[in-house]
Design a protein around this motif. Structure first.
Motif, PDB file in Angstrom:
ATOM      1  N   LEU A  32      63.081  44.823  91.336  1.00 22.21           N
ATOM      2  CA  LEU A  32      63.315  45.338  92.166  1.00 22.21           C
ATOM      3  C   LEU A  32      62.807  44.309  93.264  1.00 22.21           C
ATOM      4  N   ARG A  33      63.100  43.113  92.919  1.00 21.47           N
ATOM      5  CA  ARG A  33      62.102  41.869  93.585  1.00 21.47           C
ATOM      6  C   ARG A  33      61.526  42.481  94.955  1.00 21.47           C
ATOM      7  N   MET A  34      60.322  42.873  94.240  1.00 21.51           N
ATOM      8  CA  MET A  34      58.272  43.438  94.890  1.00 21.51           C
ATOM      9  C   MET A  34      57.708  42.297  95.209  1.00 21.51           C
ATOM     10  N   ASP A  35      57.298  42.397  96.565  1.00 20.25           N
ATOM     11  CA  ASP A  35      55.813  41.252  96.722  1.00 20.25           C
ATOM     12  C   ASP A  35      54.858  41.179  96.462  1.00 20.25           C
ATOM     13  N   ASP A  36      55.315  40.013  95.288  1.00 23.28           N
ATOM     14  CA  ASP A  36      53.675  39.034  94.773  1.00 23.28           C
ATOM     15  C   ASP A  36      52.553  40.437  94.978  1.00 23.28           C
ATOM     16  N   ARG A  37      52.324  39.875  96.137  1.00 25.01           N
ATOM     17  CA  ARG A  37      51.423  40.896  97.063  1.00 25.01           C
ATOM     18  C   ARG A  37      51.448  42.027  96.494  1.00 25.01           C
ATOM     19  N   LEU A  38      52.178  42.753  96.121  1.00 28.54           N
ATOM     20  CA  LEU A  38      51.870  44.327  96.395  1.00 28.54           C
ATOM     21  C   LEU A  38      52.269  43.885  94.718  1.00 28.54           C
ATOM     22  N   VAL A  39      52.333  43.176  93.830  1.00 25.79           N
ATOM     23  CA  VAL A  39      52.327  43.530  92.145  1.00 25.79           C
ATOM     24  C   VAL A  39      51.043  43.516  92.153  1.00 25.79           C
ATOM     25  N   ARG A  40      50.033  42.369  92.678  1.00 25.80           N
ATOM     26  CA  ARG A  40      48.606  41.922  92.004  1.00 25.80           C
ATOM     27  C   ARG A  40      48.300  43.209  92.560  1.00 25.80           C
ATOM     28  N   ILE A  41      48.359  43.646  93.334  1.00 29.13           N
ATOM     29  CA  ILE A  41      47.562  45.372  94.319  1.00 29.13           C
ATOM     30  C   ILE A  41      47.708  46.648  93.107  1.00 29.13           C
ATOM     31  N   GLY A  42      48.803  46.336  93.048  1.00 27.13           N
ATOM     32  CA  GLY A  42      49.412  47.486  92.360  1.00 27.13           C
ATOM     33  C   GLY A  42      49.817  47.244  90.727  1.00 27.13           C
ATOM     34  N   ALA A  43      49.291  46.197  90.005  1.00 21.81           N
ATOM     35  CA  ALA A  43      48.547  46.103  88.573  1.00 21.81           C
ATOM     36  C   ALA A  43      47.782  46.390  88.474  1.00 21.81           C
ATOM     37  N   THR A  44      46.498  45.596  89.323  1.00 25.10           N
ATOM     38  CA  THR A  44      45.100  45.640  89.378  1.00 25.10           C
ATOM     39  C   THR A  44      44.685  47.192  89.363  1.00 25.10           C
ATOM     40  N   ALA A  45      45.114  48.078  90.659  1.00 26.75           N
ATOM     41  CA  ALA A  45      44.880  49.729  90.603  1.00 26.75           C
ATOM     42  C   ALA A  45      45.239  50.020  88.933  1.00 26.75           C
ATOM     43  N   TRP A  46      46.043  49.826  88.877  1.00 24.49           N
ATOM     44  CA  TRP A  46      47.048  50.109  87.467  1.00 24.49           C
ATOM     45  C   TRP A  46      46.080  50.282  86.704  1.00 24.49           C
ATOM     46  N   MET A  47      45.292  49.607  86.403  1.00 23.89           N
ATOM     47  CA  MET A  47      43.775  49.055  85.665  1.00 23.89           C
ATOM     48  C   MET A  47      43.262  50.252  85.215  1.00 23.89           C
ATOM     49  N   GLY A  48      42.950  50.733  86.586  1.00 27.14           N
ATOM     50  CA  GLY A  48      42.160  51.710  86.789  1.00 27.14           C
ATOM     51  C   GLY A  48      42.342  53.118  85.889  1.00 27.14           C
ATOM     52  N   VAL A  49      43.776  53.654  85.685  1.00 29.50           N
ATOM     53  CA  VAL A  49      44.616  54.535  85.056  1.00 29.50           C
ATOM     54  C   VAL A  49      43.580  54.941  83.302  1.00 29.50           C
ATOM     55  N   PRO A  50      43.738  52.936  82.461  1.00 33.37           N
ATOM     56  CA  PRO A  50      42.580  53.417  81.440  1.00 33.37           C
ATOM     57  C   PRO A  50      41.216  53.539  81.617  1.00 33.37           C
ATOM     58  N   LEU A  51      41.166  53.224  83.213  1.00 35.90           N
ATOM     59  CA  LEU A  51      39.444  53.474  83.064  1.00 35.90           C
ATOM     60  C   LEU A  51      39.719  54.863  82.847  1.00 35.90           C
ATOM     61  N   ALA A  52      40.174  55.635  83.507  1.00 36.81           N
ATOM     62  CA  ALA A  52      39.756  57.211  83.706  1.00 36.81           C
ATOM     63  C   ALA A  52      39.809  57.475  82.993  1.00 36.81           C
ATOM     64  N   LEU A  53      41.279  57.862  81.623  1.00 39.58           N
ATOM     65  CA  LEU A  53      41.142  58.054  80.702  1.00 39.58           C
ATOM     66  C   LEU A  53      40.086  57.890  79.600  1.00 39.58           C
ATOM     67  N   ALA A  54      39.328  56.277  79.592  1.00 40.58           N
ATOM     68  CA  ALA A  54      38.375  56.204  78.836  1.00 40.58           C
ATOM     69  C   ALA A  54      36.839  56.738  79.513  1.00 40.58           C
ATOM     70  N   MET A  55      37.112  57.438  80.940  1.00 38.17           N
ATOM     71  CA  MET A  55      35.833  57.686  81.373  1.00 38.17           C
ATOM     72  C   MET A  55      36.184  59.842  80.350  1.00 38.17           C
ATOM     73  N   VAL A  56      37.076  60.028  80.218  1.00 37.19           N
ATOM     74  CA  VAL A  56      37.127  61.507  79.693  1.00 37.19           C
ATOM     75  C   VAL A  56      37.110  61.690  78.474  1.00 37.19           C
ATOM     76  N   VAL A  57      37.586  60.286  77.323  1.00 32.39           N
ATOM     77  CA  VAL A  57      37.492  60.377  76.200  1.00 32.39           C
ATOM     78  C   VAL A  57      35.676  60.474  76.443  1.00 32.39           C
ATOM     79  N   TRP A  58      35.141  59.094  76.864  1.00 32.60           N
ATOM     80  CA  TRP A  58      34.091  59.071  76.528  1.00 32.60           C
ATOM     81  C   TRP A  58      33.069  60.692  76.949  1.00 32.60           C
ATOM     82  N   THR A  59      33.274  61.777  78.242  1.00 34.31           N
ATOM     83  CA  THR A  59      32.635  62.748  78.294  1.00 34.31           C
ATOM     84  C   THR A  59      32.632  63.769  76.563  1.00 34.31           C
ATOM     85  N   LEU A  60      34.173  63.659  76.337  1.00 30.68           N
ATOM     86  CA  LEU A  60      34.722  64.038  74.685  1.00 30.68           C
ATOM     87  C   LEU A  60      33.639  63.633  73.381  1.00 30.68           C
ATOM     88  N   PHE A  61      33.197  62.384  73.777  1.00 33.67           N
ATOM     89  CA  PHE A  61      32.680  61.923  72.507  1.00 33.67           C
ATOM     90  C   PHE A  61      31.226  62.766  72.221  1.00 33.67           C
TER      91      PHE A  61
END
Length: 556
Positions: free
Chosen positions: A37-66
């Motif tokens: 979509l030729r999106m701006d690089d700044r938006l990609v930086r912010i979006g990709a870094t924010a998405w890394m919070g998804v694995p973090l949240a899922l790992a927290m769920v795994v931790w609570t179930l462990f």
């Protein structure tokens, strides 16, 4: 598929580990969509870094179930298991699970990945490719810690090299190509012996009636624990297969010989990644030449893959050879501890990243010492001493990941402000950047093991546990503690104390966003230093069951 008592599926039926593993890959797809979509690089930086919070949240769920205290049939229970046939012809299963050996490292991975993403905010060249590689590296490391079938375990092990190689090669410093190739070739070459070994183990298990790449079952067979469909230990099974082939008639009828060959094939592969002396020479170059995000993930997480492999594969599969060669492992650990410390000291007037890299060799030497001590001959050691050593190793890996990641991030911020990596160019920065000095001083003290910080807990437990089986090596390893502390203190002095270099009289202090990255890491180091139970309890049952076999003499 019915599971034995030591494999526990997710209590709610959700495939949490698959979701965790796939989440960075979804992030890559989103980055690719942004490129299309030729999106701006700044938006990609912010979006990709924010998405890394998804694995973090899922790992927290795994931790609570462990459930940290879960154990069954002589081992720490593997939990949230997902297991299904994948390649039936050769008995390969899609097999994911977490236990006390892997849970802490999964959490470390998902915590440090967003830090690497934030550290890449200054990247301007091929931004989308850079963030896609960071997400790919995160996925590969998570897969490595979650996979329990050797087929997938090895794929993730090898595939983690690809994004790391391209990150160094394309966004590193002047000597990046040499460092990238050296890193790739060292690790790839070391893995070949392990790959060939597992072909032999598979054939030996097939000869015994149970062809499998299942790491949990192989570990149980190695320790003499019951596994349905096979009798005897892995040592006996390998020897019987060598006898069947006629190899035993040529090389000798010594079962320990064949498990010793297996030991060295496994040890060398993982010792290279852990940067155990003399397999460490790739590390200073790779850490120094990598971009900051690469240095953070290489030091904070990837170096731990070697130690995890020793705990997951080496100790349970070949405990007799591990016990026999424990003094050798202890000796190599000691040399690495001392060499890493003096290597850091030698760079106190040179490159800041290279100095931090050598401290990593020193700290991973303590982890190697703990593994050697856990496997050593019984002597006067109790089961508790061995478990204490490995609990200390797990804490040391977590503490080192947090503190070294913070130090590399701070080194990158210092370079962005000054354009220099050389410690000799600085001096007196405390006057113009007091917050920078305070935060870097805290990270430095955490790294050198100041009491009250997580690094001290790890080192204390390693020394306490290792003293019972390897007292000479443990006593001499204190040299490394002293010299590393001296190197880090001199580093701090060269940057922040003394007369202010006039070149930096307008150097900017830490900004609120940068503090927002660093303060959580320092808070974790402080909390775990005062109250280490959240990490120590994760692995205690698993390592206690693992080291039980070493309470007897195994290589008679």
């Amino acid at each position: 598929m019915s599971l034995p008592s030591y494999l526990i599926p997710s209590p709610d039926g959700m495939p949490w580990l698959t979701l965790l593993l796939l989440s960075p890959l979804v992030g890559i797809a989103l980055v690719g969509l942004a490129g299309w979509l030729r999106m701006d690089d700044r938006l990609v930086r912010i979006g990709a870094t924010a998405w890394m919070g998804v694995p973090l949240a899922l790992a927290m769920v795994v931790w609570t179930l462990f459930e940290p205290g879960a154990a069954a049939a002589g081992q720490g229970a593997v939990q949230l298991v997902e297991k299904m046939p994948w390649i039936k012809a050769v008995r390969v299963d899609y097999f994911l699970g977490v236990d006390g050996l892997s849970m802490a490292l999964v959490l470390l991975t998902v915590v440090m990945a967003p830090v690497a993403g934030i550290a890449s905010m200054g990247v301007t060249d091929r931004v989308k490719a850079h963030y896609a590689l960071l997400l790919l590296l995160e996925a590969a490391m998570l897969g490595y810690f979650l996979a329990l079938d050797f087929f997938f375990f090895f794929i993730f092990w090898e595939f983690s090299l690809v994004p790391a190689f391209f990150l160094i090669q394309n966004w590193g410093r002047d000597n990046r190509r040499y460092a990238a190739f050296k890193f790739f070739i060292y690790t790839m070459a070391g893995s070949l012996g392990m790959l060939l070994l597992f072909q032999v183990i598979y054939l030996a298990m097939r000869y015994a009636g149970l062809p499998t790449f299942n790491l949990v079952d192989l570990g149980r067979v190695g320790q003499g624990l019951p596994v349905e469909g096979v009798t005897g230990t892995l040592r006996e099974i390998i020897f019987a297969y060598m006898d069947h082939l006629g190899v035993a008639n040529v090389l000798g009828r010594y079962p320990l010989l064949y498990t010793s060959i297996a030991f060295w094939a496994i040890f060398i592969a993982f010792a290279i990644k852990l940067a155990v002396w003399p397999f460490h020479t790739w590390l200073p170059d790779a850490y120094t030449e990598a971009p900051i995000a690469g240095s953070i993930l290489l030091s904070a997480v990837m170096s731990k893959m070697g130690a995890y492999g020793m705990l997951r594969i080496m100790l349970p599969l070949v405990p007799d050879a591990s016990q026999y060669f424990a003094p050798v492992m202890g000796g190599l650990a000691l040399i690495g501890i001392v060499a890493g410390a003096f290597g850091a000291l030698a760079n106190t007037g040179g490159d800041i990243k290279r100095l931090i890299a050598y401290t990593s060799i020193n700290h991973m030497g303590y982890v190697m010492l703990a593994i050697a001590a856990a496997a050593a001959m019984p002597g006067m050691a109790s089961l508790d001493s061995r478990a204490i050593a490995l609990n200390g190793a797990v804490m040391q890996m977590v503490a080192h990941g947090l503190s070294t990641g913070a130090l590399f991030y701070l080194a990158g911020l210092l370079y962005l402000r000054s354009g220099s990596w050389s410690l000799s160019d600085f001096g007196g920065l405390r006057v113009v950047a007091p917050a920078f000095a305070g935060v870097m001083g805290t990270a430095m003290f955490a790294n050198l093991g100041l009491p009250g910080m997580a690094g001290f807990v790890g080192e204390f437990f390693i020394f306490r546990g290792a003293w019972a089986t390897l007292p000479l090596f443990t006593g001499l390893a204190v040299i490394g503690l002293i010299v590393t502390a001296l190197a880090l203190l001199i580093m701090f002095q060269r940057i922040f104390l003394g007369s202010l270099n006039d070149r930096w009289d307008r150097l900017a202090d830490l900004r609120p966003a940068e503090m927002g990255v660093l303060l959580p890491l320092l808070a974790l180091l402080l909390i775990l230093g005062v109250y280490p139970a959240p990490i120590m309890e994760l692995g205690n049952v698993a390592v206690t069951e693992l080291v039980a076999i070493f309470q007897q003499v195994l290589h008679t």
